[in-house]
Design a protein around this motif. Sequence first.
Motif, short mmCIF file in Angstrom:
data_model
loop_
_atom_site.label_atom_id
_atom_site.label_comp_id
_atom_site.label_asym_id
_atom_site.label_seq_id
_atom_site.Cartn_x
_atom_site.Cartn_y
_atom_site.Cartn_z
N TRP A 1 -11.75 9.06 8.08
CA TRP A 1 -10.44 8.76 7.51
C TRP A 1 -9.90 9.96 6.72
CZ3 TRP A 1 -9.33 4.50 3.31
CH2 TRP A 1 -7.95 4.37 3.18
N GLN B 1 -8.35 12.30 8.97
CA GLN B 1 -7.03 11.86 9.43
C GLN B 1 -5.97 12.09 8.35
OE1 GLN B 1 -6.28 9.19 12.25
NE2 GLN B 1 -7.75 10.64 13.07
N ALA B 2 -6.33 11.81 7.11
CA ALA B 2 -5.33 11.77 6.06
C ALA B 2 -5.16 13.13 5.39
CB ALA B 2 -5.71 10.73 5.03
N GLN C 1 7.11 3.49 -5.92
CA GLN C 1 5.93 3.77 -5.09
C GLN C 1 6.38 4.12 -3.68
OE1 GLN C 1 2.63 0.88 -5.27
NE2 GLN C 1 2.57 0.98 -3.05
N PRO C 2 5.84 5.19 -3.11
CA PRO C 2 6.29 5.58 -1.77
C PRO C 2 5.96 4.52 -0.73
CG PRO C 2 4.48 6.97 -2.53
CD PRO C 2 4.85 6.11 -3.67
N SER C 3 6.84 4.34 0.26
CA SER C 3 6.50 3.41 1.33
C SER C 3 6.47 4.11 2.68
CB SER C 3 7.45 2.22 1.35
OG SER C 3 8.76 2.65 1.50
N LEU D 1 0.82 -1.21 0.00
CA LEU D 1 0.00 0.00 0.00
C LEU D 1 0.85 1.25 0.00
CD1 LEU D 1 -2.61 -0.94 2.73
CD2 LEU D 1 -2.94 -0.92 0.27
N VAL D 2 0.36 2.31 -0.63
CA VAL D 2 1.01 3.62 -0.51
C VAL D 2 0.69 4.16 0.89
CG1 VAL D 2 0.90 4.10 -2.97
CG2 VAL D 2 -0.99 4.77 -1.53
N PRO D 3 1.53 5.09 1.40
CA PRO D 3 1.31 5.55 2.78
C PRO D 3 -0.10 6.08 3.02
CG PRO D 3 3.42 6.34 1.99
CD PRO D 3 2.75 5.67 0.82
N ALA D 4 -0.68 6.74 2.00
CA ALA D 4 -2.01 7.31 2.22
C ALA D 4 -3.04 6.24 2.56
CB ALA D 4 -2.46 8.07 0.98
N LEU D 5 -2.81 5.02 2.13
CA LEU D 5 -3.79 3.96 2.40
C LEU D 5 -3.44 3.15 3.65
CD1 LEU D 5 -4.58 2.51 -1.14
CD2 LEU D 5 -5.95 4.05 0.23
N LYS D 6 -2.29 3.46 4.24
CA LYS D 6 -1.91 2.67 5.42
C LYS D 6 -2.62 3.20 6.64
CE LYS D 6 2.57 1.08 3.93
NZ LYS D 6 3.89 1.66 3.73
N SER D 7 -3.77 2.65 6.90
CA SER D 7 -4.55 3.12 8.03
C SER D 7 -5.57 2.04 8.33
CB SER D 7 -5.27 4.42 7.65
OG SER D 7 -6.27 4.72 8.59
N VAL E 1 1.34 10.88 7.20
CA VAL E 1 0.03 10.79 6.56
C VAL E 1 -0.80 9.86 7.45
CG1 VAL E 1 -1.16 10.23 4.42
CG2 VAL E 1 1.23 10.87 4.36
N ASN E 2 -2.04 10.17 7.65
CA ASN E 2 -2.92 9.39 8.53
C ASN E 2 -2.55 9.49 10.00
OD1 ASN E 2 -4.84 8.17 6.81
ND2 ASN E 2 -3.23 6.82 6.03
N HIS E 3 -1.64 10.39 10.35
CA HIS E 3 -1.22 10.48 11.75
C HIS E 3 -0.97 11.94 12.07
CE1 HIS E 3 0.24 9.10 15.51
NE2 HIS E 3 1.51 9.39 15.29
N PRO E 4 -2.06 12.75 12.11
CA PRO E 4 -1.89 14.18 12.35
C PRO E 4 -1.55 14.47 13.81
CG PRO E 4 -4.21 13.63 12.19
CD PRO E 4 -3.47 12.36 11.93
N PHE F 1 6.56 8.09 4.62
CA PHE F 1 6.77 9.54 4.76
C PHE F 1 6.69 9.83 6.25
CE2 PHE F 1 4.51 9.91 0.48
CZ PHE F 1 5.70 9.98 -0.21
N TYR G 1 -1.44 18.72 9.86
CA TYR G 1 -1.39 17.58 8.94
C TYR G 1 -0.19 17.67 8.03
CZ TYR G 1 -6.28 16.96 10.12
OH TYR G 1 -7.44 16.76 10.79
#
Lengths: 346, 557
Positions: free
Chosen positions: A272, A275-276, B293-295, A183-189, B318-321, B297, B330
């Motif tokens: 979500w 959060q993202a 593909q980014p893994s 998954l790309v980081p944006a989807l890691k949740s 990302v996903n962790h503000p 950040f 963010y």
Amino acid sequence: MVNTGLSAVSDHVLMVAVVTYSLAMLAYAGDFAYGRRARAAAPASQPVSELAGVGARGTAEDGTAADAPAGSGDTGDGDVVSPGGLEKGRQRPGPLLRTAIGLTFLGAAIHVSGVITRAIAVDRVPWGDMYEFVVTLTCVAMLFFIAVMLKFRAWHLGLFVTGAVMVALGLAQTIIYTPAGPLVPALKSYWLAIHVAAMTLSTGIFFVAAVLGVIYLFAERYERQVAAGRQPGDHGIFRRLPGAEALDRLAYRTVVFGFPIWTFGIIAGAIWADQAWGRYWGWDPVETWAFITWVVYACFLHARATAGWRGKRAAYIQILGFSCLLFNVLVVQTFVTGLHSYAGLS
Amino acid sequence: MTDVHTDPAGQAGPPVPARDRAGTEAEPVLEAGIGERDAADAPVARPPAGHFGVVAWARWAWRQLTSMRVALVLLFLLALGSVPGSLLPQEGIDPAAVQEYYTAHKTLAPILDRLGLFNVFAAPWFAAIYLLLFISLAGCVLPRAYRLARSARAVPPRAPRNLARLPNSVRFQTGLSADQAAALAATFLSRRHFRLNRGEGWLSAEKGYRREVGNLLFHVALIALLVSIGLGGLFGYKADRLLVEGNSFADTVTDVDAFHPGHFVSANDLAPFTVTLNRFDSSYIESGQDRGQPSVFDAHITYTAQPGGTPRQYSLQVNHPLNVDSTKLYLIGHGYAPVFKVTDGQGKVVYDQATPFLPADQATYLSEGVVKAPDAQPDQLGFAGVFLPTAVDLNGQLESAFPAALEPAVSMIAYRGNLGLNSGVAQSVYQLDTTGMTRVATSDEVLTPGQSMKLPNGEGTLTFAGYKQWVSLQVTYDPGQVPALISGIVALAGLLLSFLVRRRRIFVRTYADQAGHTTVDVAGLARSDVGGGFEGEFAELSRDLREHITASRKETE
Ligand code: HEM
């Protein structure tokens, strides 16, 4: 890490599922063509009432049943026939139909194992890209259909459901196939698990509702023609399907089942997104279409409660709702740029 | 029991004696349920005829607006109106795309603009749709809430005289007395959560009032949701800031790059925190089909919640503000900031800093940017060029092969002349206005860290010293968020309640005859049965009721 060997296994297993579904479909079609005339005795001119009589039969069996004339009555919304009355406990299915049902179960089992092997191969939930989404939602649709039919026993509908699932799954494997990847980081949740799970589940359910809606429209037309005294050719197929009213009800109940899940999915998606991306709602194209879909299904629910909108018009709205959903998945997520870099297709 | 089904017109059933029919119609059994048929849904399609004043018209319009049919149309319009907002570029989301659309469709774009189609969700016509919808909703929900409140203690109406006339009914006989049978039926029904009303020889029972509660809860929660969103917009704010590694910023109006306050937000309302970006880690998949593909950040920041507060570390992802007193920070984007040093014609260092370049290609992070040295003598100097995180030469074409900085390099073009900074027109820091400048040199080869390019005639030198990374951050304060979430959850709960609860009425009448037998009539009415299924349910319930009565008779014997 991604296990490429196992993901190849999953691809093959899913291919077998498609083949099994197509065999099931053939068997259903064969049953329509050559199977016993299940309801040959039923006068073709009264398909609705014939079906309708089944629901309340339990009451009629009370030996001392009153013979008082039953008058008219409004139940508050004029609906009486229950989907519970769909051929419940009627005649044993013929050999072709039994084969078809068996193949449906087999196909679903293979389908499930394909989804599970993919999930193990990518080591996460199996809905991280659009291919996985379609594979999983068709699996949900199939399992949901089987669960409903175990209760209502209108297995003949399987012709349409296996057909639609087979086409969707086949297209997934050819057009939108995406190799297993991380998954790309944006989807890691963990919201991926929650939000997309709800969307997948409700889409699978709406899928079944849409198939029922389409069959309803055909059945309704057939019944109108019969009622008008015209013999609409050899449409033996409709004699074996539940009547239009029962189909309508079943489609309605299916939407009622899917709608809260879709609502939940949108709420989870908003959490979500917050959060993202720092906002819970931003009219991103994919969000907008999820909203449009939701509003159209709300229209459907309202139409069902509005005189003059029940029946055909409501069915069109329901099918429109699913078209919006499909448009979102196939067109908006693929071609319209937005934040939802989900498809994995580029 | 016969099973006769829907015939709303009342034509198909066997003839009923006129007296009897009138008798039942007088009884309030079949009146519309609170939720099912709204009074407003009654046919009011025609405007008041004959003599009518403003009041009559207003009443007619109000009834129209709050009718289910109009709600349906407005809902449709809401869906339809959202469509252009998703297919055309939107000012609020991507202003640059709107500009592009203008250039591409010269005649069409101004028309679309006049219709508000580039800013649909803020357009007056879109607001008109949802405001009308919500007025309709309020006009529909409030009277229903009032009726529901009044019916909180209401008992079901008395049982109709002839139960067999109801669409679902059974009749059976028992050896118990009429009173005993009625009492048993009452215990049975109240054990199943029915609300009872009893009289001489009859019993009516109803359950499922919570369905209407759920439906109202759902619709009221939608109003609350809209209000929450509105409050968030008025009292919240949003700010953007681009921050290079090693730098800090304070959450003040002057220190952010862009500030979008709500109507009631002043500069004093900003949360007074400061943030330093210590380091930004990014990594990408290096091989295989997903190469590039980014893994990861990960922005390592130090922040203080208040001036003079204790500095704290945070890993912003990302996903962790980061949440500082309900203001949130963010991680929105990232990029490279090559460090340049410019020496002018007189040998003075006139520029020495990390310069954020904007990614032009998300896949390779080839980035573009400019350097402006207004203090250079004798002429001002400007440079425009690209940063290549992993520079490769593809047949003479410079490209970046990978988004991580594996082989960082820049390629720059130098200009001399007037940067135009004093012209009074605001300039973007990411663009060079070359109208007053002449191009003097191009780096023939890429510059790698430490390398320089010399301008001709000793006019100066540009040194590419290395690179840093930057992140773009967003600060958001939205006081409507928690109310909106609560509204959403309440709406969902209301929806489930209204879908799961079914509203049912059961009537029982008992008659004793001379032979000592008692006849029991049981009838049922589904007051919410859009999905059908009441027959089966009634069959089951009446069978259980019958068993309850007959079984207790055996016990008493
Ligand atoms: C913001 C717009 C609206 C949305 C999204 C919406 C959505 C829904 C949904 C999803 C349902 C099905 C849930 C249930 O049966 O309890 C429903 C039912 C209902 N709505 Fe709305 N609604 C809206 C506006 C309105 C308005 C303006 C009215 C009044 C005219 C109204 C009257 C009703 C009624 C009477 C029902 C019950 C129908 C039944 O018995 O099945 N709604 N609404």
